[in-house]
Motif scaffolding. Structure first.
Motif: not given
Ligand code: KG4
Ligand code: ZN
Length: 349
Positions: A31-35, A13-15
């Motif tokens: 890191v683009a987090s989707q959290i 779930d991290e791009t």
């Protein structure tokens, strides 16, 4: 000039995208987090994650190149995580990387995510040289103890038989109604004056004589403890959250430190390399530091930015493989959600 590696990580779930010059000069790591997207469901929904990767990558890739001040034509190799991970998430990053490799006419490196974590303690301050050691990977999906002889030469010593260490943190976090993911929350609450000896929780498999782990019994013990605590303290008395978190964390960390040190002794390795999201844990870092010092072992902890999922560690593995003369990955090679490390019997180093 040393070769420039572009790496993409989308195993969960991290791009993440990174650019690495040679094997030690990290130009950019984003890191683009989707959290926030996954908090509502209390965990990762695979299709949601892959759609988020698809949405994020087209903007992130040119952004990383612009931040590093390099053009597409300067890239010498393209890497992406091949596995293990969520199939639909892996596909997005691997397809993007293969397309770029094909378009740029550069080699593609399909990297094992576990090898990314495993080698991450050697990146940066450790000089970018992988040394013979015992490696412990503790993440949300994996708990793995490995003897490292050299790049690409590993021997599996043990791993979890049920839940991964991070999974145990996250499941106990859920039981305690903490926000997702539970690991950082439990760490924070334990730090806020929690008594690690208040609750005597099981230390799974400490006496098993092997290097395997089990954390599901610990999670179950917390589950059974909660109603007892509620009955013992009726009338809206709040749960002793900090003590529960500290006691749980103590049990996990104690087992990890003990088994890793026994593994170092058994393999006669003098370096211990610890990585993965759980290696961010405050108590884990402190206890490993003290224990290794007491036993004359050198400890390499992954730097905090490299503990959770990132693309710098993927670029590093690709660069180290290239430097070691290991071949790139054929474009026809598919992603593999269950990819294992190539465990080879290590030569005595
Ligand atoms: O390495 P990672 O990003 O994911 C996998 O590849 O699986 O690790 C994420 C895991 C989660 O389970 C999270 O709860 C845990 O690392 N984690 C922590 C801490 N920070 C992250 N666990 C304990 N203490 C922390 N401070
Ligand atoms: Zn990971």
């Amino acid at each position: 000039m040393p070769p420039l590696t572009l790496a993409i990580e989308t195993s969960c779930d991290e791009t993440a995208v990174a650019l690495l010059r040679g094997h030690d000069a990290l130009l950019v790591s984003e890191v683009a987090s989707q959290i926030d997207r996954h908090r509502a469901t209390g965990g990762v929904v695979p299709e949601v994650a892959s759609r988020e990767h698809l949405g994020a990558l087209p903007a992130l890739l040119p952004q990383v190149l612009a931040a590093a001040g390099v053009s597409w034509g300067e890239i010498d190799a393209v890497a992406a995580t091949r596995g293990p991970g969520l199939a639909s998430s892996l596909m997005v990053g691997a397809a993007a990387a293969k397309g770029l490799a094909l378009g740029l006419g550069r080699p593609f490196y399909g990297v094992n995510h576990l090898e990314g974590h495993l080698l991450s303690p050697f990146f940066g301050p450790a000089g970018g040289h992988v040394r013979p050691s015992v490696g412990l990977v503790v993440s949300g999906g994996h708990t793995l103890l490995v003897e490292i002889a050299a790049v690409g030469r590993y021997r599996r010593l043990g791993g979890t038989l049920d839940d991964a260490a991070g999974e145990a943190f996250d499941k106990v976090g859920k039981l305690l109604c903490l926000p997702y993911p539970g690991g950082p929350e439990i760490d924070r609450l334990a730090r806020a004056g929690g008594d690690p000896r208040r609750f005597d929780l099981p230390r799974g498999m400490t006496g098993s004589g092997d290097f395997d782990f089990s954390f599901s019994g610990l999670k179950t013990a917390v589950r059974y403890l909660l109603p007892k605590l509620a009955t013992a303290a009726p009338g809206g008395t709040p749960l002793p959250l900090a003590d529960l978190c500290a006691s749980f964390q103590q049990a996990v960390v104690e087992v990890l430190v003990k088994k890793t040190l026994v593994a170092a002794r058994a393999t006669r390795r003098e370096v211990v390399a610890v990585s993965g999201g759980v290696s961010l844990n405050t108590q884990l870092r402190g206890d490993f530091t003290r224990a290794c010092a007491a036993h004359g072992l050198e400890l390499l902890l992954a730097s905090p930015a490299l503990c959770t999922d990132n693309a710098a560690m993927i670029a590093f593995v690709a660069a180290m493989h290239r430097a070691a003369g290991l071949p790139p990955t054929p474009l026809a090679a598919d992603i593999d959600p269950n990819l294992r490390l190539p465990f080879l019997v290590a030569d005595a180093a």
